[in-house]
Structures are given as C-alpha cells and as structure tokens.
Design a protein around this motif. Structure first.
Motif, PDB file in Angstrom:
ATOM      1  N   ASP A 162       2.404  -7.894   5.144  1.00  0.00           N
ATOM      2  CA  ASP A 162       1.055  -7.424   5.465  1.00  0.00           C
ATOM      3  C   ASP A 162       0.768  -6.088   4.776  1.00  0.00           C
ATOM      4  N   GLY A 163       1.182  -5.955   3.533  1.00  0.00           N
ATOM      5  CA  GLY A 163       0.900  -4.750   2.759  1.00  0.00           C
ATOM      6  C   GLY A 163       1.721  -3.546   3.158  1.00  0.00           C
ATOM      7  N   GLY A 164       2.795  -3.770   3.912  1.00  0.00           N
ATOM      8  CA  GLY A 164       3.557  -2.618   4.409  1.00  0.00           C
ATOM      9  C   GLY A 164       4.516  -2.028   3.402  1.00  0.00           C
ATOM     10  N   TYR A 165       4.051  -1.720   2.212  1.00  0.00           N
ATOM     11  CA  TYR A 165       4.938  -1.190   1.174  1.00  0.00           C
ATOM     12  C   TYR A 165       5.526   0.161   1.548  1.00  0.00           C
ATOM     13  N   LEU A 166       4.684   1.064   2.049  1.00  0.00           N
ATOM     14  CA  LEU A 166       5.125   2.439   2.209  1.00  0.00           C
ATOM     15  C   LEU A 166       6.194   2.581   3.280  1.00  0.00           C
ATOM     16  N   GLY A 167       6.222   1.666   4.247  1.00  0.00           N
ATOM     17  CA  GLY A 167       7.310   1.680   5.215  1.00  0.00           C
ATOM     18  C   GLY A 167       8.641   1.350   4.562  1.00  0.00           C
ATOM     19  N   CYS A 168       8.598   0.523   3.530  1.00  0.00           N
ATOM     20  CA  CYS A 168       9.828   0.146   2.822  1.00  0.00           C
ATOM     21  C   CYS A 168      10.440   1.301   2.055  1.00  0.00           C
ATOM     22  N   ILE A 169       9.644   2.321   1.790  1.00  0.00           N
ATOM     23  CA  ILE A 169      10.141   3.413   0.964  1.00  0.00           C
ATOM     24  C   ILE A 169      11.106   4.307   1.731  1.00  0.00           C
ATOM     25  N   ASP A 170      11.233   4.083   3.053  1.00  0.00           N
ATOM     26  CA  ASP A 170      12.153   4.855   3.892  1.00  0.00           C
ATOM     27  C   ASP A 170      13.567   4.328   3.712  1.00  0.00           C
ATOM     28  N   LEU A 171      14.197   4.743   2.627  1.00  0.00           N
ATOM     29  CA  LEU A 171      15.555   4.303   2.346  1.00  0.00           C
ATOM     30  C   LEU A 171      16.588   5.209   3.018  1.00  0.00           C
ATOM     31  N   GLU A 172      16.132   6.347   3.534  1.00  0.00           N
ATOM     32  CA  GLU A 172      17.043   7.315   4.140  1.00  0.00           C
ATOM     33  C   GLU A 172      17.579   6.815   5.475  1.00  0.00           C
ATOM     34  N   THR A 173      16.707   6.283   6.333  1.00  0.00           N
ATOM     35  CA  THR A 173      17.131   5.818   7.650  1.00  0.00           C
ATOM     36  C   THR A 173      17.492   4.341   7.655  1.00  0.00           C
ATOM     37  N   GLY A 174      16.978   3.595   6.658  1.00  0.00           N
ATOM     38  CA  GLY A 174      17.264   2.163   6.601  1.00  0.00           C
ATOM     39  C   GLY A 174      16.554   1.359   7.662  1.00  0.00           C
ATOM     40  N   GLN A 175      15.528   1.933   8.290  1.00  0.00           N
ATOM     41  CA  GLN A 175      14.780   1.234   9.336  1.00  0.00           C
ATOM     42  C   GLN A 175      13.715   0.350   8.688  1.00  0.00           C
ATOM     43  N   GLN A 176      14.069  -0.902   8.459  1.00  0.00           N
ATOM     44  CA  GLN A 176      13.182  -1.825   7.757  1.00  0.00           C
ATOM     45  C   GLN A 176      12.907  -3.046   8.608  1.00  0.00           C
ATOM     46  N   THR A 177      11.773  -3.679   8.379  1.00  0.00           N
ATOM     47  CA  THR A 177      11.538  -5.001   8.936  1.00  0.00           C
ATOM     48  C   THR A 177      12.394  -6.001   8.161  1.00  0.00           C
ATOM     49  N   LYS A 178      12.468  -7.221   8.681  1.00  0.00           N
ATOM     50  CA  LYS A 178      13.230  -8.258   7.981  1.00  0.00           C
ATOM     51  C   LYS A 178      12.667  -8.479   6.584  1.00  0.00           C
ATOM     52  N   GLU A 179      11.327  -8.537   6.488  1.00  0.00           N
ATOM     53  CA  GLU A 179      10.695  -8.755   5.185  1.00  0.00           C
ATOM     54  C   GLU A 179      10.912  -7.561   4.265  1.00  0.00           C
ATOM     55  N   GLY A 180      10.816  -6.339   4.835  1.00  0.00           N
ATOM     56  CA  GLY A 180      11.044  -5.136   4.041  1.00  0.00           C
ATOM     57  C   GLY A 180      12.448  -5.079   3.485  1.00  0.00           C
ATOM     58  N   THR A 181      13.433  -5.486   4.302  1.00  0.00           N
ATOM     59  CA  THR A 181      14.828  -5.513   3.853  1.00  0.00           C
ATOM     60  C   THR A 181      14.997  -6.492   2.698  1.00  0.00           C
ATOM     61  N   LEU A 182      14.383  -7.668   2.823  1.00  0.00           N
ATOM     62  CA  LEU A 182      14.469  -8.674   1.757  1.00  0.00           C
ATOM     63  C   LEU A 182      13.773  -8.195   0.492  1.00  0.00           C
ATOM     64  N   PHE A 183      12.639  -7.502   0.653  1.00  0.00           N
ATOM     65  CA  PHE A 183      11.903  -6.988  -0.503  1.00  0.00           C
ATOM     66  C   PHE A 183      12.756  -5.976  -1.269  1.00  0.00           C
ATOM     67  N   ILE A 184      13.389  -5.061  -0.557  1.00  0.00           N
ATOM     68  CA  ILE A 184      14.241  -4.066  -1.209  1.00  0.00           C
ATOM     69  C   ILE A 184      15.447  -4.738  -1.859  1.00  0.00           C
ATOM     70  N   GLN A 185      15.983  -5.755  -1.204  1.00  0.00           N
ATOM     71  CA  GLN A 185      17.102  -6.493  -1.795  1.00  0.00           C
ATOM     72  C   GLN A 185      16.686  -7.119  -3.128  1.00  0.00           C
ATOM     73  N   GLN A 186      15.476  -7.661  -3.182  1.00  0.00           N
ATOM     74  CA  GLN A 186      15.009  -8.264  -4.433  1.00  0.00           C
ATOM     75  C   GLN A 186      14.778  -7.196  -5.508  1.00  0.00           C
ATOM     76  N   LEU A 187      14.335  -6.010  -5.103  1.00  0.00           N
ATOM     77  CA  LEU A 187      14.178  -4.930  -6.073  1.00  0.00           C
ATOM     78  C   LEU A 187      15.536  -4.497  -6.626  1.00  0.00           C
TER      79      LEU A 187
END
Length: 360
Positions: A162-187
């Motif tokens: 749902d357009g939640g890109y900026l939440g994914c940018i929090d790599l310091e705490t690693g607090q991601q949604t399931k989709e955000g985690t998968l998106f970062i994994q693909q990156l």
C-alpha cells in the motif's frame, strides 16, 4: 482511448481554501518554537533557490532527535542534496536526463499502450490500480534495473505494501511488515545480481560509486527505496490528482481531447493545480527576516509548495484550471532543490495523458 465512466471515491479535505485564508492573513507564521510555515510564492521561491537554507538532513540538532525511519530518510536525502559533496545527485540527474532516458521513452510509450490495450473491453476500470500503478512502477523498475522477469513479482508485492516505502527504509531496527521484509530481500538480491553483472542502469551506477560508504548495502537499499518512493508513489499521486481534476472539469477535459497540443503546458498546469508535493522542509542556515518575521538560525521551514502554486499575487485566477497557463509552478521544487526526477516525471505524464485522455 478507453471510453468508460470512471468514478472516483476519495475521502480528502480540500486544503486550498485554508491556504488562501492564511495567505491573506499571515503567509509566514510560526507553528511552534523553531518551526515556521511559508505559504506565499515569492518567499517560497526565494528560499528554495537561495543560499540561506540547508537540507534538513544536514542539521545536527534536527538529525540527533529524529526517529530511526526519518533519520535514515534524512541521511539518504542529504546524499542527494546540492550541499553534499558525494556524486549521487549528479549521477542520477545524468541518468534521468541522458541518452538512457531517451531510449526509455520508447519503452514508456509501449508500456502505456500495452496497459491500456488490456483495459479496452472493460466497462469499469480502477485507473490507479490498473494503469497508474503498473505504468509508473514499470518505468522506475526499468530505470533502476529490475530484471524484466522479476518486475511482475515486485509490482504485486508493492501493491500489497500500500505504498509503504518509507517504512521499509528503517533498516536500523528491522521492524518491517511481511511485505516490507520481502521487498528488502528482493532489493538485496538485485544488488547481488548487479555486483556480478553490472549494466547501464541506476542500481549499477550507484553500486559502483558507493564503494566507500561505511555500510554500502544498507545505504544502497535506502537509496533505492527512496527512488521507488519518488518515481512510483509520487507519480501515482499525480495521476490521481490530475484525473480527479479533469473529472471535475468536463469541459476542460473535452478541450484536452480536442486540442492535444495543450498537452505540454497542460501537464504542468495539472501539477500546479493540485501538486502531489505539498511541502518541502528546509533548515535556516542563518538568522533572517521573512515578511518582517524574525526567523532564527536552525529553525525548520515548511515551504508550502501547494499553497504557493495558488498564490493569487502570482497566478491570475489561481483556483481555475487553465491548460495553456505558462509554467511557473514549484511542483518540482526550484533551483538547487529542484526534483532530480523532474524530467522523468514530465515524460511519464506527457505519455500517460496522451494515451489516457487524448483520443487516438
């Protein structure tokens, strides 16, 4: 051209009457200690293109108190700012304005035609979901360098975010949604691919130039997320705003169809009329007076781009949509703070509206 009735259901507050009231009463005002809002065109333009302000990621006092997500965004944005001595802004500007983008113009047009061809027989369409999302996402994927066979998977995943890109940018705490985690994994997988086999794309160029970053992979992921946010989410918002404006002005929409030569100026007028970018935050580099208000060094300045684009002292009949209006808006920023993807945004908008609004 798809002839169908499109309905828009948007629960949004119109900010422009409030902007107008504040422009008439106090276009520069303080909202809290060290925080100011600037809503008139003249001062917005001068502050954006002058030398009295810093990028917000550069101010140590602001940076120290940011939460992890905003801190990561600030670090990445500053790497792209004019004050930074790092090469990324120049490289991205070159990539988005150079030969590779001219080649991509054919791809962008083909993508637009293919998407609309798939919609021709439908009685009702969701323009954002079925056109604006895949159109803008497919374009930024091509430029970043996502392999073609992976773009559909990326697109489906991002739709779930749902357009939640900026939440994914929090790599310091690693607090991601399931989709955000998968998106970062693909990156991460994309970066690995480009390390082994670089190409003429943004990911490869950024990878090559960021070898001296303390944590290169984290930096690259944050940079790519920000590029996706700017190139995809902001452009989707533009198409949504613009289509709603044309839906509410049927005579102007008809004029657009009958006079496709209005397309060039018309796209910029749609950005001015309801900009997807409403505010740009800067930091005062020195004490200054703005419209007689004393603003101290280090203050946060919220430059109201959306309000400035409808300033009646600068635009005649600013609340009217005029497709032949001369381009003077601040929707891309201006000067040193002009959006690095402005050329791409204009190209996408021109091609997209040529297919969506102007008949074949």
């Amino acid at each position: 051209m798809i002839e169908t009735e499109n309905t828009f259901s948007m629960n949004m507050e119109d900010p422009y009457p409030a902007y107008r009231h504040m422009q008439e009463t106090s276009p520069v005002f303080q909202i809290a200690t060290g925080q100011w809002v600037i809503l008139d065109y003249e001062n917005a333009q001068q502050l954006l293109q002058g030398s009295k302000c810093l990028h917000w990621g550069q101010d140590e006092r602001v940076f120290a108190h940011l939460p992890p997500v905003e801190k990561a965004i600030a670090t990445t944005l500053y790497a792209l700012s004019p004050e930074s001595n790092r090469p990324y802004r120049k490289q991205i500007l070159h990539q988005l304005a150079g030969r590779s983008l001219r080649i991509d113009e054919t791809f962008i047009k083909q993508l637009s035609e293919a998407l609309l061809s798939n919609l021709k027989n439908k009685q009702e369409i969701d323009v954002i979901k079925e056109f604006a999302h895949p159109f803008t996402f497919g374009t930024i994927c091509r430029i970043i360098g996502i392999p073609e066979h992976q773009r559909k998977g990326f697109s489906d995943l991002v739709a779930l975010m749902d357009g939640g890109y900026l939440g994914c940018i929090d790599l310091e705490t690693g607090q991601q949604t399931k989709e955000g985690t998968l998106f970062i994994q693909q990156l991460r997988e994309l970066i690995s691919i480009k390390r082994k086999k670089p190409d003429n794309d943004l990911c490869s160029i950024l990878l090559e130039s960021s070898v001296d970053e303390p944590d290169q992979e984290t930096f690259l992921i944050a940079m790519l997320i920000l590029l996706f946010y700017a190139g995809h989410q902001n452009m989707m918002n533009f198409f949504g705003n613009a289509l709603l404006a044309l839906h509410e002005h049927p005579l102007i929409q008809q004029n657009f169809r009958e006079h496709p030569e209005l397309l060039h100026k018309g796209v910029d007028e749609l950005i001015r009329y309801d900009s997807p970018l409403q505010y740009i935050m800067l930091i005062a580099k020195e004490d200054m007076y703005v419209r007689g208000k004393y603003i101290t060094k280090g203050s946060q300045l919220f430059i109201g781009v959306g309000a400035a684009n409808r300033d009646p002292k600068f635009f005649k009949a600013p609340d009217q949509l005029k497709l032949d209006r001369e381009y003077k808006h601040l929707g891309y920023g201006v000067g040193a703070y002009r959006c690095i993807g402005a050329r791409l945004a204009q190209l996408q908008a021109h091609i997209g509206f040529a297919e969506l609004v102007v008949p074949y």
